[in-house]
Scaffold this motif. Structure first.
Motif: not given
Length: 155
Positions: A85-105
């Motif tokens: 909402e409005n550029g912010t994350t609203i959650t009650r979850e204790p965690f997210f999994l994050s995947i980060r790569g080097e390129t958009v493709d």
């Protein structure tokens, strides 16, 4: 000494399907061992459930999962518990999994596979802090953040 933190996901009868899906998304090897493989009598209801499972890929991805014994349930919550909402994350979850790569493709390709059957929380695309960012809850109810690495320098 070397330490690795690996997400260990708990399911209620869907661990095998989740591990097979994650292997299809990220590649690598899946290891799936059932309670029956560890000696549980085949006539018990949990014998075919996963007591130990993991996916390990050469690209660095790794996740573990198992089925909580004595439980069966939906593959995902009826309603996602996270929203933007409005550029912010609203959650009650204790965690997210994050995947980060080097390129958009590179990250976009993972996004497309992971988004199959998912609820998109924020579509994958350019963000103020990264060349690309997106958030979704996959078909198993796990919330993922995918983004492209960038150097961040606070103002």
């Amino acid at each position: 000494m070397s330490l690795n933190a690996v997400a260990h996901l708990n399911f209620h009868g869907q661990a095998r399907a989740a591990l097979e899906f994650y292997q299809s998304v990220f590649g690598g090897q899946a290891t799936i061992v059932t309670y029956g493989d560890f000696g549980m009598s085949a006539d018990l209801p949990d014998a075919g459930k996963v007591v130990f499972g993991q996916v390990t890929a050469g690209n660095g991805f790794r996740v573990m999962a198992y089925d909580v014994p004595g439980t069966d349930g939906p593959a995902a919550p009826a309603e996602p518990t996270t929203r933007r909402e409005n550029g912010t994350t609203i959650t009650r979850e204790p965690f997210f999994l994050s995947i980060r790569g080097e390129t958009v493709d590179e990250v976009a390709a993972v996004w497309e596979r992971l988004a199959d059957g998912a609820t998109v929380i924020e579509a994958f695309g350019p963000a103020q802090w990264a060349p690309a960012f997106g958030m979704l809850a996959d078909r198993f109810g796990v919330t993922w953040i995918l983004d492209v690495a960038t150097e961040y320098a606070p103002a």
